[in-house]
Motif scaffolding. Structure first.
Motif, PDB file in Angstrom:
ATOM      1  N   LEU A 105      -9.361  -4.759   3.041  1.00  0.00           N
ATOM      2  CA  LEU A 105      -8.605  -3.513   3.074  1.00  0.00           C
ATOM      3  C   LEU A 105      -7.758  -3.430   4.340  1.00  0.00           C
ATOM      4  O   LEU A 105      -6.589  -3.011   4.298  1.00  0.00           O
ATOM      5  CB  LEU A 105      -9.562  -2.318   2.992  1.00  0.00           C
ATOM      6  CG  LEU A 105      -8.921  -0.923   2.941  1.00  0.00           C
ATOM      7  CD1 LEU A 105      -7.993  -0.790   1.730  1.00  0.00           C
ATOM      8  CD2 LEU A 105     -10.005   0.152   2.892  1.00  0.00           C
ATOM      9  N   GLU A 106      -8.322  -3.837   5.470  1.00  0.00           N
ATOM     10  CA  GLU A 106      -7.566  -3.850   6.726  1.00  0.00           C
ATOM     11  C   GLU A 106      -6.405  -4.831   6.655  1.00  0.00           C
ATOM     12  O   GLU A 106      -5.334  -4.580   7.223  1.00  0.00           O
ATOM     13  CB  GLU A 106      -8.494  -4.221   7.882  1.00  0.00           C
ATOM     14  CG  GLU A 106      -9.530  -3.156   8.208  1.00  0.00           C
ATOM     15  CD  GLU A 106     -10.540  -3.594   9.248  1.00  0.00           C
ATOM     16  OE1 GLU A 106     -11.179  -2.718   9.867  1.00  0.00           O
ATOM     17  OE2 GLU A 106     -10.698  -4.820   9.449  1.00  0.00           O
ATOM     18  N   THR A 107      -6.616  -5.944   5.951  1.00  0.00           N
ATOM     19  CA  THR A 107      -5.557  -6.944   5.826  1.00  0.00           C
ATOM     20  C   THR A 107      -4.431  -6.437   4.929  1.00  0.00           C
ATOM     21  O   THR A 107      -3.247  -6.624   5.223  1.00  0.00           O
ATOM     22  CB  THR A 107      -6.127  -8.258   5.240  1.00  0.00           C
ATOM     23  OG1 THR A 107      -7.206  -8.704   6.055  1.00  0.00           O
ATOM     24  CG2 THR A 107      -5.063  -9.340   5.199  1.00  0.00           C
ATOM     25  N   ILE A 108      -4.795  -5.773   3.843  1.00  0.00           N
ATOM     26  CA  ILE A 108      -3.782  -5.286   2.899  1.00  0.00           C
ATOM     27  C   ILE A 108      -3.022  -4.087   3.442  1.00  0.00           C
ATOM     28  O   ILE A 108      -1.783  -4.036   3.384  1.00  0.00           O
ATOM     29  CB  ILE A 108      -4.441  -4.922   1.549  1.00  0.00           C
ATOM     30  CG1 ILE A 108      -4.962  -6.178   0.835  1.00  0.00           C
ATOM     31  CG2 ILE A 108      -3.452  -4.193   0.634  1.00  0.00           C
ATOM     32  CD1 ILE A 108      -5.745  -5.896  -0.442  1.00  0.00           C
ATOM     33  N   ASP A 121       1.868  -6.456  -7.318  1.00  0.00           N
ATOM     34  CA  ASP A 121       1.272  -5.309  -8.014  1.00  0.00           C
ATOM     35  C   ASP A 121      -0.260  -5.376  -7.972  1.00  0.00           C
ATOM     36  O   ASP A 121      -0.937  -4.354  -7.790  1.00  0.00           O
ATOM     37  CB  ASP A 121       1.752  -5.264  -9.462  1.00  0.00           C
ATOM     38  CG  ASP A 121       3.238  -4.942  -9.573  1.00  0.00           C
ATOM     39  OD1 ASP A 121       3.820  -4.448  -8.582  1.00  0.00           O
ATOM     40  OD2 ASP A 121       3.820  -5.190 -10.648  1.00  0.00           O
ATOM     41  N   ALA A 122      -0.802  -6.593  -8.145  1.00  0.00           N
ATOM     42  CA  ALA A 122      -2.258  -6.757  -8.120  1.00  0.00           C
ATOM     43  C   ALA A 122      -2.813  -6.459  -6.726  1.00  0.00           C
ATOM     44  O   ALA A 122      -3.884  -5.846  -6.595  1.00  0.00           O
ATOM     45  CB  ALA A 122      -2.633  -8.180  -8.540  1.00  0.00           C
ATOM     46  N   LYS A 123      -2.095  -6.869  -5.707  1.00  0.00           N
ATOM     47  CA  LYS A 123      -2.514  -6.603  -4.324  1.00  0.00           C
ATOM     48  C   LYS A 123      -2.562  -5.105  -4.057  1.00  0.00           C
ATOM     49  O   LYS A 123      -3.526  -4.593  -3.457  1.00  0.00           O
ATOM     50  CB  LYS A 123      -1.546  -7.282  -3.350  1.00  0.00           C
ATOM     51  CG  LYS A 123      -1.801  -6.978  -1.872  1.00  0.00           C
ATOM     52  CD  LYS A 123      -0.962  -7.885  -0.988  1.00  0.00           C
ATOM     53  CE  LYS A 123       0.502  -7.574  -1.092  1.00  0.00           C
ATOM     54  NZ  LYS A 123       0.866  -6.317  -0.385  1.00  0.00           N
ATOM     55  N   LYS A 124      -1.563  -4.395  -4.524  1.00  0.00           N
ATOM     56  CA  LYS A 124      -1.523  -2.945  -4.332  1.00  0.00           C
ATOM     57  C   LYS A 124      -2.681  -2.274  -5.067  1.00  0.00           C
ATOM     58  O   LYS A 124      -3.371  -1.409  -4.508  1.00  0.00           O
ATOM     59  CB  LYS A 124      -0.190  -2.387  -4.843  1.00  0.00           C
ATOM     60  CG  LYS A 124      -0.044  -0.880  -4.645  1.00  0.00           C
ATOM     61  CD  LYS A 124       1.310  -0.400  -5.127  1.00  0.00           C
ATOM     62  CE  LYS A 124       1.435   1.119  -4.952  1.00  0.00           C
ATOM     63  NZ  LYS A 124       2.748   1.614  -5.429  1.00  0.00           N
ATOM     64  N   ALA A 125      -2.919  -2.681  -6.312  1.00  0.00           N
ATOM     65  CA  ALA A 125      -4.004  -2.096  -7.106  1.00  0.00           C
ATOM     66  C   ALA A 125      -5.365  -2.407  -6.492  1.00  0.00           C
ATOM     67  O   ALA A 125      -6.253  -1.553  -6.455  1.00  0.00           O
ATOM     68  CB  ALA A 125      -3.934  -2.608  -8.546  1.00  0.00           C
ATOM     69  N   TYR A 126      -5.520  -3.626  -6.001  1.00  0.00           N
ATOM     70  CA  TYR A 126      -6.794  -4.012  -5.399  1.00  0.00           C
ATOM     71  C   TYR A 126      -7.058  -3.199  -4.129  1.00  0.00           C
ATOM     72  O   TYR A 126      -8.188  -2.768  -3.879  1.00  0.00           O
ATOM     73  CB  TYR A 126      -6.787  -5.502  -5.072  1.00  0.00           C
ATOM     74  CG  TYR A 126      -8.151  -6.062  -4.758  1.00  0.00           C
ATOM     75  CD1 TYR A 126      -9.069  -6.308  -5.767  1.00  0.00           C
ATOM     76  CD2 TYR A 126      -8.524  -6.353  -3.445  1.00  0.00           C
ATOM     77  CE1 TYR A 126     -10.327  -6.821  -5.492  1.00  0.00           C
ATOM     78  CE2 TYR A 126      -9.778  -6.859  -3.157  1.00  0.00           C
ATOM     79  CZ  TYR A 126     -10.673  -7.093  -4.181  1.00  0.00           C
ATOM     80  OH  TYR A 126     -11.910  -7.589  -3.894  1.00  0.00           O
ATOM     81  N   GLY A 127      -6.015  -2.988  -3.341  1.00  0.00           N
ATOM     82  CA  GLY A 127      -6.156  -2.177  -2.133  1.00  0.00           C
ATOM     83  C   GLY A 127      -6.564  -0.749  -2.444  1.00  0.00           C
ATOM     84  O   GLY A 127      -7.314  -0.125  -1.683  1.00  0.00           O
ATOM     85  N   GLU A 128      -6.107  -0.224  -3.579  1.00  0.00           N
ATOM     86  CA  GLU A 128      -6.438   1.156  -3.952  1.00  0.00           C
ATOM     87  C   GLU A 128      -7.904   1.299  -4.364  1.00  0.00           C
ATOM     88  O   GLU A 128      -8.504   2.358  -4.180  1.00  0.00           O
ATOM     89  CB  GLU A 128      -5.524   1.615  -5.095  1.00  0.00           C
ATOM     90  CG  GLU A 128      -4.048   1.736  -4.719  1.00  0.00           C
ATOM     91  CD  GLU A 128      -3.819   2.727  -3.592  1.00  0.00           C
ATOM     92  OE1 GLU A 128      -4.499   3.769  -3.554  1.00  0.00           O
ATOM     93  OE2 GLU A 128      -2.961   2.438  -2.729  1.00  0.00           O
ATOM     94  N   LYS A 129      -8.483   0.243  -4.937  1.00  0.00           N
ATOM     95  CA  LYS A 129      -9.864   0.335  -5.406  1.00  0.00           C
ATOM     96  C   LYS A 129     -10.896  -0.015  -4.338  1.00  0.00           C
ATOM     97  O   LYS A 129     -12.085   0.277  -4.489  1.00  0.00           O
ATOM     98  CB  LYS A 129     -10.073  -0.552  -6.636  1.00  0.00           C
ATOM     99  CG  LYS A 129     -10.060  -2.048  -6.350  1.00  0.00           C
ATOM    100  CD  LYS A 129     -10.193  -2.869  -7.620  1.00  0.00           C
ATOM    101  CE  LYS A 129     -11.599  -2.946  -8.143  1.00  0.00           C
ATOM    102  NZ  LYS A 129     -12.516  -3.724  -7.292  1.00  0.00           N
ATOM    103  N   LEU A 130     -10.472  -0.637  -3.249  1.00  0.00           N
ATOM    104  CA  LEU A 130     -11.420  -1.116  -2.252  1.00  0.00           C
ATOM    105  C   LEU A 130     -12.243  -0.005  -1.581  1.00  0.00           C
ATOM    106  O   LEU A 130     -13.450  -0.202  -1.362  1.00  0.00           O
ATOM    107  CB  LEU A 130     -10.687  -1.935  -1.179  1.00  0.00           C
ATOM    108  CG  LEU A 130     -10.422  -3.394  -1.551  1.00  0.00           C
ATOM    109  CD1 LEU A 130      -9.571  -4.075  -0.496  1.00  0.00           C
ATOM    110  CD2 LEU A 130     -11.724  -4.155  -1.751  1.00  0.00           C
TER     111      LEU A 130
END
Length: 297
Positions: free
Chosen positions: A141-144, A87-96
């Motif tokens: 962002l490219e990695t996620i 969930d944290a990975k998804k949220a972090y990707g959205e804010k990048l």
């Protein structure tokens, strides 16, 4: 349901312990770009392995054998941690994407003010830090989300375009920037420094025989060690255990000016501490600075 039929049982318990440690407090891993990327890349294989365990141990679990109960108990705790990370990975990707835009825009504003105020060192200080942070965000962002993600493409394009603009601005103040650049500090004091310095010198001269080395400087205090596990295509866990030590190579490019390159000494602890030298650092995004030779003290 005989535990003797499960020869990898202890190995799986050990791996569950590693997964527990790996994903414990992993929601904060994104503050460390290297660890953050490693977790993003390894998560799919970790999840695949983790999700296959209940099927593998179904007889022990269904018949409520003690060994099955141990597996279930450990998996429950790890599952919570891995779900939190997901969930944290998804949220972090959205804010990048917003973070990328913000960092680059701040760098551009700072650079413009540096030109007006005649402060060249801003280009190697705050402007560089902001752009380095933006590049880390683009790569994360490219990695996620993958390099084909529209947001990742936009972020990469904005970074590339802005970097070219900033380089052009810095070019107008190149003489001032070079004059203000100091030599890296010699910090490392390990007993192997003299040996490593000779090794680095020989490797650099072999690769770049026409260059004159003015100095080899160990500008960090200690080796940095990274240990990780990766689940490979053979359904096996492989351990990686390496240390690396960055080194600055100061090379003469004219009677007045020298270039400062970075190189890496890598130590493979899984292969009898084998030493390898990384010299492919003149291109590929590695920072190359210039300085006045007279500033080399």
């Amino acid at each position: 349901t005989n535990i003797a039929n499960y020869p990898t049982y202890q190995a799986d318990l050990d791996q569950l312990k590693r997964l527990h440690d790996k994903y414990n407090n992993s929601t904060g891993s994104f503050s460390d770009p290297k660890r953050g990327k490693e977790l993003v890349l390894s998560y799919p294989d970790d999840a695949k392995y983790f999700n296959e365990l209940p099927k593998k141990y179904a007889p022990l679990i269904n018949f409520k054998k003690p060994e099955g109960e141990v597996i279930l108990s450990r998996m429950k705790n790890i599952s919570e941690k891995m779900n939190l990370y997901h969930d944290a990975k998804k949220a972090y990707g959205e804010k990048l994407p917003a973070d990328i835009d913000d960092g680059i825009n701040k760098a551009i504003a700072m650079a413009k003010q540096a030109v007006i105020d005649k402060k060249p060192m801003f280009f190697t200080g705050g402007v560089k830090q902001l752009m380095d942070g933006a590049l880390e965000d683009v790569e994360m962002l490219e990695t996620i989300k993958g390099k084909e993600d529209p947001g990742a493409i936009k972020g990469r394009e904005f970074y590339t375009k802005s970097k070219a603009e900033l380089d052009a601005m810095a070019k107008t103040m190149e003489e001032e920037i070079i004059a203000g650049t100091e030599a890296p500090k010699e910090i490392y004091s390990g007993s192997d420094k003299a040996t490593l310095k000779k090794l680095m010198e020989s490797k650099w001269k072999a690769k770049y025989p026409n260059e004159e080395i003015l100095a080899i400087l160990f500008s960090v205090e200690n080796w940095k060690r990274d240990t990780s596990w990766s689940y490979n295509n053979s359904n096996e866990w492989k351990k990686y255990d390496n240390s690396y030590l960055p080194v600055r190579i100061v090379v003469k490019i004219s009677d007045r000016i020298a270039s400062i390159y970075v190189a890496y000494i890598n130590k493979d602890h899984m292969n009898n501490d084998e030493i390898k030298i990384g010299l492919e650092t003149k291109t590929g995004g590695f920072v190359v600075e210039k300085m006045l030779i007279k500033n080399l003290k």
